[in-house]
Structures are given as structure tokens and as C-alpha cells.
Scaffold this motif. Structure first.
Motif, short mmCIF file in Angstrom:
data_model
loop_
_atom_site.label_atom_id
_atom_site.label_comp_id
_atom_site.label_asym_id
_atom_site.label_seq_id
_atom_site.Cartn_x
_atom_site.Cartn_y
_atom_site.Cartn_z
N ASN A 16 -13.49 38.73 14.53
CA ASN A 16 -14.46 38.61 14.60
C ASN A 16 -14.92 38.28 12.97
O ASN A 16 -15.29 39.98 12.85
N VAL A 17 -14.90 37.73 12.68
CA VAL A 17 -15.63 37.93 11.06
C VAL A 17 -17.11 37.71 10.75
O VAL A 17 -17.16 38.74 10.33
N THR A 18 -17.30 37.94 11.74
CA THR A 18 -19.35 37.26 11.62
C THR A 18 -19.35 39.35 12.10
O THR A 18 -20.19 40.02 10.89
N ARG A 19 -18.14 39.85 12.66
CA ARG A 19 -18.73 40.85 13.05
C ARG A 19 -18.32 42.23 12.48
O ARG A 19 -18.54 43.31 11.84
N ILE A 118 -17.50 29.59 12.43
CA ILE A 118 -15.75 30.12 12.18
C ILE A 118 -15.12 30.85 12.78
O ILE A 118 -14.63 30.80 13.91
N ASP A 119 -16.02 31.52 13.96
CA ASP A 119 -15.76 32.38 15.08
C ASP A 119 -15.47 31.72 16.45
O ASP A 119 -14.23 32.05 17.20
N ARG A 120 -15.90 30.24 16.65
CA ARG A 120 -15.40 29.77 17.69
C ARG A 120 -14.85 28.83 17.36
O ARG A 120 -13.93 28.84 18.69
N LEU A 121 -14.20 28.27 16.21
CA LEU A 121 -13.34 27.43 16.24
C LEU A 121 -11.99 28.33 15.68
O LEU A 121 -11.18 27.28 15.98
N SER A 122 -11.87 29.59 15.05
CA SER A 122 -10.64 29.81 14.62
C SER A 122 -10.29 30.46 15.50
O SER A 122 -10.72 31.26 16.31
N ARG A 123 -8.60 30.84 15.15
CA ARG A 123 -8.09 31.32 16.48
C ARG A 123 -6.37 31.48 16.09
O ARG A 123 -6.32 30.25 15.45
N PRO A 124 -5.30 33.03 16.02
CA PRO A 124 -3.92 32.06 15.68
C PRO A 124 -3.22 31.33 16.51
O PRO A 124 -3.38 30.62 17.47
N ARG A 172 -5.46 34.30 11.34
CA ARG A 172 -3.90 33.92 11.39
C ARG A 172 -4.12 32.20 11.89
O ARG A 172 -3.03 32.10 12.58
N ASP A 173 -5.12 32.21 11.23
CA ASP A 173 -5.68 30.26 11.97
C ASP A 173 -4.89 29.47 10.72
O ASP A 173 -5.34 29.56 10.02
N GLY A 174 -2.82 28.85 11.06
CA GLY A 174 -2.92 27.68 9.92
C GLY A 174 -3.82 26.49 9.75
O GLY A 174 -3.41 25.78 8.67
N LEU A 175 -3.92 26.56 10.63
CA LEU A 175 -5.35 24.63 10.78
C LEU A 175 -5.68 24.96 9.54
O LEU A 175 -6.52 24.60 8.89
N PHE A 176 -6.89 26.32 9.72
CA PHE A 176 -8.23 26.62 8.88
C PHE A 176 -7.22 26.85 7.20
O PHE A 176 -7.51 26.69 5.95
N VAL A 177 -5.79 27.15 6.85
CA VAL A 177 -5.60 27.40 5.74
C VAL A 177 -5.01 25.96 5.43
O VAL A 177 -5.26 25.87 4.01
N ILE A 178 -4.26 25.57 6.13
CA ILE A 178 -3.92 23.16 5.69
C ILE A 178 -5.76 23.06 5.35
O ILE A 178 -5.57 22.66 4.43
N ALA A 179 -6.94 23.82 6.31
CA ALA A 179 -8.10 22.56 5.80
C ALA A 179 -8.54 23.18 4.27
O ALA A 179 -8.89 22.46 3.42
N GLY A 180 -8.64 24.80 4.12
CA GLY A 180 -8.76 24.98 2.66
C GLY A 180 -8.05 24.37 1.91
O GLY A 180 -8.10 23.90 0.77
#
Length: 211
Positions: A16-19, A118-124, A172-180
């Protein structure tokens, strides 16, 4: 290097990024933490979290000075990710740099108020884009995005790309990597088009000059 992580920290699989950011702020207290202490508190996602930490201050529009300094560190860290180094290395002079407690707290507050989505949307998912060769490709886009941060008044958009790429590696979220990578590519394309336009415009203007 002394491993300052507790077994709980090593086994934290939620990422969890914020944590994670709040934990750093709590650990630092009023005195804060050096980059060495921050690095020692990270788990196997050290590269992603370290670059995220450095990119957050650069999100402020029109900021000058800070992005140029941290950009050097980001490029150094991303280059090591690209070549496959197991953990990030930084020169002693950089490791001794201290993030003040007030800064760590402000960053954690910012993450909780502005980045909680980010924590709500991101996941492996699509992990092939966030690990192995995909991780190295993400490092290439990180370096390219960071190179544009050093330009005056151009820090916010590439920092968004860095944040997305970093979260993708942490979760480990490839969708976020692609978006970035898409944000970085669009930004680089825009800058390239502007630069080409200026060069072509300057060439056209010189043709109008006498002689």
C-alpha cells in the motif's frame, strides 16, 4: 549494508503506497531520515518506492531547483534498475542527505489526500510489463522522462509519468507502467514537435533576412 528492516517489513506483500509513505514519516519523527535510512527500510520494491519518493516533490508546477537536483538521483537509480542491480546504490554524499521530518509528513499527507486513488486502482496485473524485461523498459522511460525535468517549467508532466511508472513497479501493475510510458512518450513527442517547430521557424526566418 546493515538491513534495518523488520521481518514484518520484509513480509509486507500489500505494498500500500500511502501506508508505506506514512510509515516512513512516522519512523522519521521530527528529525527525519537520511536516504540511507530510507533505503534500508524498503523491501524488494526499493527502486520503485525510492523513485516515487523523489518524484512527488517534482509534481509542483513551475518548481525550479529541486527537480534539477533530484533528477540526477532519479537517473542514477533508474540506470541501476536498467542494468539489473539487485538494490540501488548511491554515493555516500547522497545517502547522507536528510529528508526533514516535516517534509516526510507533508509528503505522506499529500499522498493520503491526493494519491489515495492509486491504492484503490492499482493491483498486480499484466505483470510482464512490471517485472523482468518490462521493469528494464520502465527504467528507460524513467530516464527519458527525467531528462526533461531539468528543463525550466517542465517538471510536472514528466513527474506524473515517473509516479505512474514507480507505482507500477511497486504494485507489479503493468497497466500503471503502460500508462506512465504513454504519458512519457506523449510528453517527449510534444517537446520534440515544439523543438522542431522552433528550429524550422528559425530557419524560415533566416531566409527572409537580407543576404
Amino acid at each position: 549494508m546493515t538491513d534495518a528492516r523488520t521481518p514484518e517489513q520484509k513480509d509486507d506483500v500489500s505494498h500500500n503506497v500511502t501506508r508505506l509513505l506514512r510509515r516512513l514519516a512516522d519512523d522519521g519523527g521530527d528529525r527525519g531520515l537520511t536516504l540511507h535510512e530510507i533505503r534500508d527500510r524498503m523491501d524488494e520494491r526499493a527502486y520503485g518506492l525510492l523513485i516515487l519518493l523523489l518524484s512527488i516533490p517534482c509534481l509542483v508546477p513551475g518548481l525550479y531547483g529541486v527537480p534539477q537536483v533530484v533528477g540526477v538521483i532519479i537517473i542514477l537509480v533508474a540506470a541501476q534498475l536498467l542494468v539489473g542491480r539487485e538494490e540501488p546504490w548511491l554515493p555516500r554524499c547522497m545517502l547522507d542527505l536528510r529528508a526533514r521530518g516535516s517534509w516526510l509528513k507533508a509528503m505522506a499527507d499529500f499522498a493520503e489526500s491526493k494519491l489515495s486513488w492509486i491504492d484503490r486502482l492499482s493491483r498486480p496485473r499484466l505483470t510482464r510489463f512490471a517485472d523482468g524485461p518490462g521493469e528494464k523498459l520502465a527504467a528507460v522511460f524513467m530516464i527519458l522522462a527525467t531528462l526533461t525535468i531539468v528543463l525550466p517549467m517542465t517538471n510536472t508532466i514528466p513527474s506524473i509519468a515517473l509516479a505512474l511508472l514507480s507505482v507500477g513497479l511497486i504494485q507489479r501493475d503493468g497497466l500503471f507502467v503502460i500508462a506512465g510510458a504513454a504519458v512519457a512518450t506523449a510528453w517527449l513527442t510534444l517537446l520534440g514537435a515544439l523543438a522542431a517547430g522552433l528550429l524550422l521557424g528559425a530557419e524560415w526566418a533566416t531566409r527572409l533576412l537580407p543576404g
